[in-house]
Design a protein around this motif. Structure first.
Motif, PDB file in Angstrom:
ATOM      1  N   GLU A   1       0.869  -1.168   0.000  1.00 50.09           N
ATOM      2  CA  GLU A   1       0.000   0.000   0.000  1.00 50.09           C
ATOM      3  C   GLU A   1       0.900   1.210   0.000  1.00 50.09           C
ATOM      4  N   TYR A   2       0.502   2.235  -0.728  1.00 46.95           N
ATOM      5  CA  TYR A   2       1.312   3.446  -0.717  1.00 46.95           C
ATOM      6  C   TYR A   2       0.443   4.673  -0.721  1.00 46.95           C
ATOM      7  N   TRP A   3       0.952   5.681  -0.079  1.00 41.44           N
ATOM      8  CA  TRP A   3       0.284   6.956   0.029  1.00 41.44           C
ATOM      9  C   TRP A   3       1.229   8.004  -0.537  1.00 41.44           C
ATOM     10  N   GLU A   4       0.776   8.695  -1.556  1.00 43.16           N
ATOM     11  CA  GLU A   4       1.548   9.780  -2.125  1.00 43.16           C
ATOM     12  C   GLU A   4       0.939  11.083  -1.629  1.00 43.16           C
ATOM     13  N   SER A   5       1.744  12.116  -1.524  1.00 45.41           N
ATOM     14  CA  SER A   5       1.232  13.412  -1.068  1.00 45.41           C
ATOM     15  C   SER A   5       0.009  13.808  -1.872  1.00 45.41           C
ATOM     16  N   GLY A   6      -1.105  14.025  -1.168  1.00 43.96           N
ATOM     17  CA  GLY A   6      -2.316  14.502  -1.809  1.00 43.96           C
ATOM     18  C   GLY A   6      -3.147  13.442  -2.511  1.00 43.96           C
ATOM     19  N   ASN A   7      -2.695  12.184  -2.548  1.00 42.58           N
ATOM     20  CA  ASN A   7      -3.452  11.143  -3.246  1.00 42.58           C
ATOM     21  C   ASN A   7      -4.058  10.164  -2.253  1.00 42.58           C
ATOM     22  N   MET A   8      -5.056   9.465  -2.689  1.00 42.31           N
ATOM     23  CA  MET A   8      -5.687   8.450  -1.853  1.00 42.31           C
ATOM     24  C   MET A   8      -4.779   7.226  -1.779  1.00 42.31           C
ATOM     25  N   THR A   9      -5.027   6.374  -0.815  1.00 45.06           N
ATOM     26  CA  THR A   9      -4.263   5.135  -0.678  1.00 45.06           C
ATOM     27  C   THR A   9      -4.453   4.265  -1.904  1.00 45.06           C
ATOM     28  N   LYS A  10      -3.367   3.702  -2.381  1.00 40.94           N
ATOM     29  CA  LYS A  10      -3.409   2.739  -3.481  1.00 40.94           C
ATOM     30  C   LYS A  10      -2.991   1.400  -2.893  1.00 40.94           C
ATOM     31  N   THR A  11      -3.649   0.358  -3.282  1.00 38.81           N
ATOM     32  CA  THR A  11      -3.285  -0.972  -2.814  1.00 38.81           C
ATOM     33  C   THR A  11      -2.804  -1.785  -3.991  1.00 38.81           C
ATOM     34  N   VAL A  12      -1.699  -2.463  -3.772  1.00 33.71           N
ATOM     35  CA  VAL A  12      -1.093  -3.280  -4.811  1.00 33.71           C
ATOM     36  C   VAL A  12      -1.214  -4.721  -4.330  1.00 33.71           C
ATOM     37  N   LYS A  13      -2.137  -5.498  -4.905  1.00 33.73           N
ATOM     38  CA  LYS A  13      -2.285  -6.903  -4.543  1.00 33.73           C
ATOM     39  C   LYS A  13      -3.020  -7.664  -5.630  1.00 33.73           C
ATOM     40  N   ASN A  14      -3.127  -8.956  -5.464  1.00 28.94           N
ATOM     41  CA  ASN A  14      -3.787  -9.852  -6.414  1.00 28.94           C
ATOM     42  C   ASN A  14      -3.048  -9.967  -7.743  1.00 28.94           C
ATOM     43  N   PHE A  15      -1.727  -9.766  -7.723  1.00 30.16           N
ATOM     44  CA  PHE A  15      -0.929  -9.833  -8.940  1.00 30.16           C
ATOM     45  C   PHE A  15      -0.982 -11.208  -9.587  1.00 30.16           C
ATOM     46  N   ALA A  16      -0.950 -12.237  -8.788  1.00 30.70           N
ATOM     47  CA  ALA A  16      -0.930 -13.589  -9.358  1.00 30.70           C
ATOM     48  C   ALA A  16      -2.143 -13.813 -10.236  1.00 30.70           C
ATOM     49  N   LYS A  17      -3.274 -13.339  -9.828  1.00 27.81           N
ATOM     50  CA  LYS A  17      -4.492 -13.508 -10.630  1.00 27.81           C
ATOM     51  C   LYS A  17      -4.362 -12.769 -11.955  1.00 27.81           C
ATOM     52  N   LYS A  18      -3.845 -11.557 -11.918  1.00 24.88           N
ATOM     53  CA  LYS A  18      -3.694 -10.788 -13.144  1.00 24.88           C
ATOM     54  C   LYS A  18      -2.649 -11.400 -14.059  1.00 24.88           C
ATOM     55  N   LEU A  19      -1.529 -11.802 -13.495  1.00 26.38           N
ATOM     56  CA  LEU A  19      -0.427 -12.327 -14.277  1.00 26.38           C
ATOM     57  C   LEU A  19      -0.825 -13.594 -15.012  1.00 26.38           C
ATOM     58  N   THR A  20      -1.521 -14.468 -14.327  1.00 30.41           N
ATOM     59  CA  THR A  20      -1.891 -15.744 -14.934  1.00 30.41           C
ATOM     60  C   THR A  20      -3.187 -15.675 -15.716  1.00 30.41           C
ATOM     61  N   GLY A  21      -3.917 -14.562 -15.566  1.00 32.43           N
ATOM     62  CA  GLY A  21      -5.196 -14.437 -16.252  1.00 32.43           C
ATOM     63  C   GLY A  21      -6.271 -15.292 -15.616  1.00 32.43           C
ATOM     64  N   ASN A  22      -6.075 -15.744 -14.377  1.00 35.19           N
ATOM     65  CA  ASN A  22      -7.024 -16.623 -13.697  1.00 35.19           C
ATOM     66  C   ASN A  22      -8.059 -15.861 -12.884  1.00 35.19           C
ATOM     67  N   GLU A  23      -8.330 -14.614 -13.249  1.00 34.98           N
ATOM     68  CA  GLU A  23      -9.359 -13.891 -12.521  1.00 34.98           C
ATOM     69  C   GLU A  23     -10.663 -13.976 -13.288  1.00 34.98           C
ATOM     70  N   ASP A  24     -11.746 -14.038 -12.556  1.00 37.95           N
ATOM     71  CA  ASP A  24     -13.033 -14.015 -13.238  1.00 37.95           C
ATOM     72  C   ASP A  24     -13.596 -12.604 -13.151  1.00 37.95           C
ATOM     73  N   GLU A  25     -14.719 -12.367 -13.774  1.00 40.24           N
ATOM     74  CA  GLU A  25     -15.281 -11.021 -13.804  1.00 40.24           C
ATOM     75  C   GLU A  25     -15.573 -10.501 -12.402  1.00 40.24           C
ATOM     76  N   GLY A  26     -16.001 -11.384 -11.483  1.00 38.13           N
ATOM     77  CA  GLY A  26     -16.251 -10.963 -10.105  1.00 38.13           C
ATOM     78  C   GLY A  26     -14.988 -10.465  -9.436  1.00 38.13           C
ATOM     79  N   ASP A  27     -13.857 -11.170  -9.674  1.00 38.82           N
ATOM     80  CA  ASP A  27     -12.585 -10.733  -9.117  1.00 38.82           C
ATOM     81  C   ASP A  27     -12.210  -9.368  -9.657  1.00 38.82           C
ATOM     82  N   LYS A  28     -12.399  -9.144 -10.954  1.00 41.33           N
ATOM     83  CA  LYS A  28     -12.013  -7.877 -11.565  1.00 41.33           C
ATOM     84  C   LYS A  28     -12.774  -6.722 -10.922  1.00 41.33           C
ATOM     85  N   LYS A  29     -14.058  -6.932 -10.654  1.00 42.46           N
ATOM     86  CA  LYS A  29     -14.856  -5.863 -10.060  1.00 42.46           C
ATOM     87  C   LYS A  29     -14.408  -5.572  -8.636  1.00 42.46           C
TER      88      LYS A  29
END
Length: 165
Positions: free
Chosen positions: A128-156
Motif C-alpha cells: 500500500e502506498y500513500w503519495e502526497s495529496g493522493n488516496m491510498t493505493k493498494t497493490v495486490k492480487n498480482f498472481a491472478k492478473k499475471l496468470t489471467g485466472n481472474e473471473d469477472e467478479g474478481d475484476k470488479k
C-alpha cells in the motif's frame, strides 16, 4: 483490467520509485501475536517484488522469522509505503559482498564473509502506498492478473489492486 489501471510492471515501478531514496525501513516481525518493529537498511537493489536486508543469525529477528516468516516493511519519506510479505534467509556470499558497505563493518562489528551474516529476502505479497495529496493505493492480487485466472467478479472487486506472488 480497467482502462486506466496500471500494469504489474507499472505498479512495481511506482513502488520502486517511492522507496528507492529511503535508506531505512521499519521491519516488522511477529512474536506470538504481537508485532515487533525495528529499523533496517534496505539494500540498493531495484524493487522487483523482492526486498533485501542484511542481518546476523544471533539476533531476535532471525529467530522471529524462523518462527513466523510473515513480515511487514514500512517506508516513510515524501511518500509512505507499507509492504507485507514473506521473509526467508539466503546465504549467498557474492550477494552479501555486493550489498555490503563499510558502515556495516562498524554497525554489525563484522565483515560480509562472517558466517553469522545472513541475507533476508522479503517476497512482497501486498503493498500500500500513500503519495502526497493522493488516496491510498493498494497493490495486490498480482498472481491472478499475471496468470489471467481472474473471473469477472474478481475484476470488479480488485479496483486498483495487484498481488505480488
Amino acid at each position: 483490467m480497467a482502462e486506466n489501471e496500471p500494469t504489474h510492471k507499472e505498479e512495481l515501478k511506482i513502488v520502486n520509485d517511492l522507496i528507492k531514496d529511503i535508506d531505512v525501513a521499519m521491519f516488522t516481525t511477529i512474536v506470538g501475536n504481537k508485532p515487533v518493529s525495528r529499523p533496517l537498511q534496505t539494500q540498493e537493489a531495484e524493487f522487483d517484488g523482492d526486498l533485501w536486508f542484511l542481518t546476523l543469525k544471533d539476533t531476535d529477528k532471525y529467530q522471529e522469522i524462523l518462527q513466523n516468516p510473515s513480515v511487514n516493511v514500512a517506508y516513510a519519506g515524501k511518500s509512505y509505503v507499507s509492504i507485507s510479505g514473506s521473509a526467508q534467509f539466503i546465504d549467498d556470499l557474492e550477494r552479501k559482498k555486493e550489498y555490503w558497505n563499510p558502515v556495516f563493518d562498524k554497525l554489525l562489528n563484522t565483515t560480509y564473509d562472517d558466517p553469522n551474516v545472513i541475507l533476508i529476502k522479503v517476497t512482497a505479497e501486498t503493498a500500500e502506498y500513500w503519495e502526497s495529496g493522493n488516496m491510498t493505493k493498494t497493490v495486490k492480487n498480482f498472481a491472478k492478473k499475471l496468470t489471467g485466472n481472474e473471473d469477472e467478479g474478481d475484476k470488479k472487486q480488485m479496483n486498483d489492486t495487484v498481488e505480488f506472488n
